[in-house]
Design an enzyme around this catalytic site. Structure first.
Site, PDB file in Angstrom:
ATOM      1  N   HIS A   1      77.146  79.831   8.456  1.00  0.00           N
ATOM      2  CA  HIS A   1      75.789  79.695   8.976  1.00  0.00           C
ATOM      3  C   HIS A   1      75.824  79.873  10.491  1.00  0.00           C
ATOM      4  CE1 HIS A   1      73.938  77.215   5.430  1.00  0.00           C
ATOM      5  NE2 HIS A   1      74.641  78.259   5.007  1.00  0.00           N
TER       6      HIS A   1
ATOM      7  N   GLU B   1      74.809  78.069  12.951  1.00  0.00           N
ATOM      8  CA  GLU B   1      75.270  76.911  13.714  1.00  0.00           C
ATOM      9  C   GLU B   1      76.786  76.800  13.696  1.00  0.00           C
ATOM     10  OE1 GLU B   1      71.526  75.392  11.438  1.00  0.00           O
ATOM     11  OE2 GLU B   1      73.044  76.968  11.206  1.00  0.00           O
TER      12      GLU B   1
ATOM     13  N   CYS C   1      70.771  72.626   8.041  1.00  0.00           N
ATOM     14  CA  CYS C   1      70.950  72.074   6.697  1.00  0.00           C
ATOM     15  C   CYS C   1      71.940  70.906   6.777  1.00  0.00           C
ATOM     16  CB  CYS C   1      71.471  73.158   5.755  1.00  0.00           C
ATOM     17  SG  CYS C   1      73.166  73.688   6.107  1.00  0.00           S
TER      18      CYS C   1
ATOM     19  N   CYS D   1      75.440  71.972   8.101  1.00  0.00           N
ATOM     20  CA  CYS D   1      75.447  72.218   9.540  1.00  0.00           C
ATOM     21  C   CYS D   1      75.249  70.931  10.330  1.00  0.00           C
ATOM     22  CB  CYS D   1      74.393  73.256   9.896  1.00  0.00           C
ATOM     23  SG  CYS D   1      74.826  74.895   9.255  1.00  0.00           S
TER      24      CYS D   1
END
Length: 145
Positions: free
Chosen positions: A46, A48, A76, A79
């Site tokens: 992801h 991040e 999420c 993360c």
């Protein structure tokens, strides 16, 4: 946040969900990332996480206690956990995520008193632009654009 939006555009161009992230320390960008789970065959790639990885390499430390993370979409659970382990001081996000958001939309991990790190969180920064990117991306994927 504008730089994170530019990174989200790169993600979309690569066929990834348009999310971008930037880690900043003392006004200097130390990490950048955009979604790459499809191209990298990596469910943890992801935006991040990619930005945190680069920041850690740049600073030579996995602890990023004096850093802020700007991300175009609310983090999420995965993360948020990575952000906590990195000891990020501030999280600034654009669009809320009503399906998987872990900064208040579905759950708020940073408000859980039993967890050991609590970054300050601000949402809605350039949210209209972030939402527009996401909507355009999914409209194109569904053939509605």
């Amino acid at each position: 946040m504008e730089m994170a939006l530019e990174l989200a555009t790169q993600a979309a161009a690569a066929g990834e969900v348009p999310v971008g992230a930037v880690v900043v320390r003392d006004g200097v960008v130390v990490g950048r990332g955009y979604n790459q789970p499809i191209s990298g065959a990596d469910p943890t790639a992801h935006a991040e996480v990619m930005a945190l990885r680069e920041a850690g390499r740049t600073l030579g430390n996995y602890r990023l206690a004096d850093c802020a993370l700007y991300v175009t979409l609310e983090p999420c659970v995965m993360c948020a956990g990575a952000i906590m382990h990195a000891r990020i001081q501030r999280v600034i996000f654009g669009a809320p995520d009503p399906k998987t958001g872990a900064c208040g939309s579905v759950v708020d991990l940073f408000a859980q008193p039993r967890l050991n790190h609590h970054a300050s969180v601000s949402g809605g920064v350039l949210a209209d632009a972030a939402v527009a990117q996401l909507q355009q991306f999914f409209a194109q994927r569904r053939g509605k654009n």
